[in-house]
Design a protein around this motif. Sequence first.
Motif, PDB file in Angstrom:
ATOM      1  N   LYS A   1       5.705   0.041  20.372  1.00 30.45           N
ATOM      2  CA  LYS A   1       5.366   1.489  20.328  1.00 30.45           C
ATOM      3  C   LYS A   1       5.201   1.937  18.875  1.00 30.45           C
ATOM      4  O   LYS A   1       5.783   1.336  17.970  1.00 30.45           O
ATOM      5  CB  LYS A   1       6.504   2.321  20.908  1.00 30.45           C
ATOM      6  N   ILE A   2       4.450   3.043  18.689  1.00 27.67           N
ATOM      7  CA  ILE A   2       4.333   3.590  17.336  1.00 27.67           C
ATOM      8  C   ILE A   2       5.605   4.351  16.964  1.00 27.67           C
ATOM      9  O   ILE A   2       6.392   4.721  17.836  1.00 27.67           O
ATOM     10  CB  ILE A   2       3.096   4.522  17.173  1.00 27.67           C
ATOM     11  N   GLY A   3       5.797   4.586  15.644  1.00 37.66           N
ATOM     12  CA  GLY A   3       6.995   5.296  15.193  1.00 37.66           C
ATOM     13  C   GLY A   3       6.856   6.806  15.378  1.00 37.66           C
ATOM     14  O   GLY A   3       5.740   7.305  15.611  1.00 37.66           O
ATOM     15  N   THR A   4       7.979   7.525  15.252  1.00 33.12           N
ATOM     16  CA  THR A   4       7.916   8.986  15.398  1.00 33.12           C
ATOM     17  C   THR A   4       7.093   9.620  14.276  1.00 33.12           C
ATOM     18  O   THR A   4       6.592  10.726  14.391  1.00 33.12           O
ATOM     19  CB  THR A   4       9.338   9.613  15.404  1.00 33.12           C
ATOM     20  N   GLY A   5       6.932   8.870  13.152  1.00 34.86           N
ATOM     21  CA  GLY A   5       6.124   9.382  12.042  1.00 34.86           C
ATOM     22  C   GLY A   5       4.662   8.984  12.170  1.00 34.86           C
ATOM     23  O   GLY A   5       3.845   9.279  11.287  1.00 34.86           O
ATOM     24  N   GLY A   6       4.311   8.255  13.265  1.00 39.90           N
ATOM     25  CA  GLY A   6       2.912   7.953  13.536  1.00 39.90           C
ATOM     26  C   GLY A   6       2.405   6.627  13.007  1.00 39.90           C
ATOM     27  O   GLY A   6       1.224   6.296  13.175  1.00 39.90           O
ATOM     28  N   SER A   7       3.269   5.798  12.399  1.00 39.12           N
ATOM     29  CA  SER A   7       2.791   4.495  11.913  1.00 39.12           C
ATOM     30  C   SER A   7       2.778   3.504  13.076  1.00 39.12           C
ATOM     31  O   SER A   7       3.230   3.828  14.177  1.00 39.12           O
ATOM     32  CB  SER A   7       3.720   3.960  10.825  1.00 39.12           C
ATOM     33  N   SER A   8       2.297   2.263  12.779  1.00 40.00           N
ATOM     34  CA  SER A   8       2.267   1.250  13.843  1.00 40.00           C
ATOM     35  C   SER A   8       3.678   0.713  14.120  1.00 40.00           C
ATOM     36  O   SER A   8       3.833  -0.234  14.868  1.00 40.00           O
ATOM     37  CB  SER A   8       1.326   0.111  13.428  1.00 40.00           C
ATOM     38  N   GLY A   9       4.691   1.326  13.520  1.00 42.70           N
ATOM     39  CA  GLY A   9       6.083   0.938  13.809  1.00 42.70           C
ATOM     40  C   GLY A   9       6.455  -0.379  13.160  1.00 42.70           C
ATOM     41  O   GLY A   9       6.326  -0.541  11.942  1.00 42.70           O
ATOM     42  N   HIS A  10       6.869  -1.353  13.990  1.00 44.86           N
ATOM     43  CA  HIS A  10       7.354  -2.630  13.465  1.00 44.86           C
ATOM     44  C   HIS A  10       6.337  -3.272  12.515  1.00 44.86           C
ATOM     45  O   HIS A  10       6.691  -3.777  11.449  1.00 44.86           O
ATOM     46  CB  HIS A  10       7.655  -3.566  14.643  1.00 44.86           C
ATOM     47  N   GLN A  11       5.050  -3.247  12.909  1.00 45.75           N
ATOM     48  CA  GLN A  11       4.014  -3.889  12.070  1.00 45.75           C
ATOM     49  C   GLN A  11       3.976  -3.274  10.669  1.00 45.75           C
ATOM     50  O   GLN A  11       3.936  -3.964   9.659  1.00 45.75           O
ATOM     51  CB  GLN A  11       2.621  -3.730  12.710  1.00 45.75           C
ATOM     52  N   TYR A  12       3.991  -1.927  10.629  1.00 44.63           N
ATOM     53  CA  TYR A  12       3.963  -1.228   9.334  1.00 44.63           C
ATOM     54  C   TYR A  12       5.171  -1.629   8.490  1.00 44.63           C
ATOM     55  O   TYR A  12       5.057  -1.932   7.300  1.00 44.63           O
ATOM     56  CB  TYR A  12       3.948   0.304   9.538  1.00 44.63           C
ATOM     57  N   LEU A  13       6.345  -1.628   9.125  1.00 40.75           N
ATOM     58  CA  LEU A  13       7.580  -1.874   8.364  1.00 40.75           C
ATOM     59  C   LEU A  13       7.622  -3.310   7.844  1.00 40.75           C
ATOM     60  O   LEU A  13       8.101  -3.571   6.738  1.00 40.75           O
ATOM     61  CB  LEU A  13       8.806  -1.592   9.247  1.00 40.75           C
ATOM     62  N   LYS A  14       7.107  -4.254   8.642  1.00 37.14           N
ATOM     63  CA  LYS A  14       7.095  -5.650   8.209  1.00 37.14           C
ATOM     64  C   LYS A  14       6.159  -5.815   7.001  1.00 37.14           C
ATOM     65  O   LYS A  14       6.469  -6.496   6.040  1.00 37.14           O
ATOM     66  CB  LYS A  14       6.618  -6.542   9.371  1.00 37.14           C
ATOM     67  N   ARG A  15       5.018  -5.123   7.072  1.00 35.60           N
ATOM     68  CA  ARG A  15       4.070  -5.203   5.957  1.00 35.60           C
ATOM     69  C   ARG A  15       4.683  -4.596   4.687  1.00 35.60           C
ATOM     70  O   ARG A  15       4.565  -5.150   3.595  1.00 35.60           O
ATOM     71  CB  ARG A  15       2.779  -4.468   6.326  1.00 35.60           C
ATOM     72  N   ALA A  16       5.414  -3.478   4.867  1.00 33.02           N
ATOM     73  CA  ALA A  16       6.057  -2.838   3.706  1.00 33.02           C
ATOM     74  C   ALA A  16       7.081  -3.804   3.094  1.00 33.02           C
ATOM     75  O   ALA A  16       7.231  -3.867   1.870  1.00 33.02           O
ATOM     76  CB  ALA A  16       6.722  -1.538   4.129  1.00 33.02           C
ATOM     77  N   ALA A  17       7.778  -4.563   3.951  1.00 30.23           N
ATOM     78  CA  ALA A  17       8.777  -5.511   3.435  1.00 30.23           C
ATOM     79  C   ALA A  17       8.090  -6.642   2.662  1.00 30.23           C
ATOM     80  O   ALA A  17       8.569  -7.074   1.610  1.00 30.23           O
ATOM     81  CB  ALA A  17       9.600  -6.083   4.587  1.00 30.23           C
ATOM     82  N   ASP A  18       6.935  -7.086   3.171  1.00 28.93           N
ATOM     83  CA  ASP A  18       6.220  -8.181   2.493  1.00 28.93           C
ATOM     84  C   ASP A  18       5.660  -7.737   1.144  1.00 28.93           C
ATOM     85  O   ASP A  18       5.642  -8.502   0.188  1.00 28.93           O
ATOM     86  CB  ASP A  18       5.030  -8.665   3.345  1.00 28.93           C
ATOM     87  N   ASN A  19       5.187  -6.489   1.080  1.00 29.03           N
ATOM     88  CA  ASN A  19       4.388  -6.090  -0.094  1.00 29.03           C
ATOM     89  C   ASN A  19       5.148  -5.340  -1.180  1.00 29.03           C
ATOM     90  O   ASN A  19       4.725  -5.349  -2.327  1.00 29.03           O
ATOM     91  CB  ASN A  19       3.215  -5.200   0.350  1.00 29.03           C
ATOM     92  N   ASN A  20       6.234  -4.659  -0.799  1.00 28.93           N
ATOM     93  CA  ASN A  20       6.830  -3.754  -1.784  1.00 28.93           C
ATOM     94  C   ASN A  20       7.958  -4.409  -2.570  1.00 28.93           C
ATOM     95  O   ASN A  20       9.119  -4.016  -2.456  1.00 28.93           O
ATOM     96  CB  ASN A  20       7.319  -2.481  -1.089  1.00 28.93           C
ATOM     97  N   ARG A  21       7.602  -5.380  -3.387  1.00 22.48           N
ATOM     98  CA  ARG A  21       8.593  -6.046  -4.227  1.00 22.48           C
ATOM     99  C   ARG A  21       8.466  -5.489  -5.647  1.00 22.48           C
ATOM    100  O   ARG A  21       7.359  -5.321  -6.149  1.00 22.48           O
ATOM    101  CB  ARG A  21       8.317  -7.564  -4.251  1.00 22.48           C
ATOM    102  N   VAL A  22       9.601  -5.196  -6.265  1.00 23.26           N
ATOM    103  CA  VAL A  22       9.540  -4.614  -7.606  1.00 23.26           C
ATOM    104  C   VAL A  22       9.619  -5.704  -8.687  1.00 23.26           C
ATOM    105  O   VAL A  22       8.845  -5.711  -9.634  1.00 23.26           O
ATOM    106  CB  VAL A  22      10.693  -3.601  -7.826  1.00 23.26           C
ATOM    107  N   PHE A  23      10.567  -6.629  -8.509  1.00 27.98           N
ATOM    108  CA  PHE A  23      10.818  -7.587  -9.585  1.00 27.98           C
ATOM    109  C   PHE A  23      10.329  -9.005  -9.227  1.00 27.98           C
ATOM    110  O   PHE A  23      10.963  -9.995  -9.602  1.00 27.98           O
ATOM    111  CB  PHE A  23      12.320  -7.603  -9.920  1.00 27.98           C
TER     112      PHE A  23
END
Length: 366
Positions: free
Chosen positions: A313-335
């Motif tokens: 299901k999509i998230g309450t904020g309208g993203s694709s939910g799990h898919q969006y969050l997994k992509r954010a985990a893969d891409n948002n590295r600082v160091f």
Amino acid sequence: MHKNKGPVYYGDYLQLPKLLDSQLPLSRKYADQVNGECHDEMLFIVVHQVYELWFKQILHDLDSILAVFHKAFIPEAELSTVVQKLERIKKIQGLLIGQFDVLETMTPMDFLEFRDLLIPASGFQSVQFREIEIKLGLHTNDRQDVDREFFMGRLSEKDRGHLGEVEKLPTLLRSLETWLERLPFTLSGDFNFWQEYQKSIDSILQDDKNIIETNSAHLSDKQKNIQLENLKITRSTFESLFDEKKHLELINNNQRKLSQKAILNALFILLYRHEPMLTIPFQIITSMMDIDENFTTWRYRHALLAQRMLGTKIGTGGSSGHQYLKRAADNNRVFLDLFNLSTFLIPNSRLPQIPLEVKRKMSFNV
Ligand code: HEM
């Protein structure tokens, strides 16, 4: 000892009436729509509030770390407090990851009972979470196009304005970069560490080539050529450390973030971490990597939680939910640059000899 002018009362000092009166389940308000108040909404609220309190403490410590890094000269004692605060942030992150266990005692069916009442509120609107991300070094422009809209898009104008201001401040990533660039030990008199290091790399790669060419009776020509090709790739990766043009290309493609000088000096710290003057810099670099790793672990754990609760299901904020969050985990590295330094480590036995005069500078007994 400081003395108080009047008696202090536990509940007043901690503002407990305000704090403990701040859990207001929507299912209580709309009890008629959801067949009565949902028991687990209290847990959902408390867990989120506890997260926000810890985010507040992380920001408090992060701000004081940033204040130290802004100084033109940082005394040794202040660097020790930076290490201590980075350690604290790591411990808090441990709690943040562990807390998902408590939230997961709520079943997806229990969550469904009140979930729709929350729409369109979402973790996207956690201003403190975004502030931590930004202060660590993740700016809106570092996001992938699809994620950029979500980064700020679901916030009120006031919150967006606040985060816009935060984006103008120096970040931990850039402060680390400036501080690393100041490391003095790699060039001294006639000694140029990086020339010596490149000679070591050449000899290591030449040894590898000899092994492939002489000890490969059991390899077919095709296998041998593949190994030689891989060696060329390794050589070119090493060259990217020293070739300014290649380095800039990697920065433009978002594959590197730190300046060439900062990366080289961070590598020097890793290679000579046992030298007395480098032990604290080594701890700082290691802590930054730990914090990045803990953040990533939090993101994956949260993505799994979302999958467990929502499926596809999509998230309450309208993203694709799990898919969006997994992509954010893969891409948002600082160091990530610090992690990638392991590519360039070489064994102690092949490290260049450091002249005595430089060794003295790196010890406290001058
Ligand atoms: C039942 C529990 C939870 C579910 C199902 C859930 C689900 C989601 C989903 C689907 C998103 C993507 C945005 C959207 O479409 O709404 C999201 C974002 C987010 N959530 Fe949660 N979440 C839960 C608990 C939590 C908790 C306890 C926190 C702690 C503060 C949290 C913090 C966040 C943050 C910071 C984001 C933005 C992440 C980003 O954009 O990288 N969530 N959540």
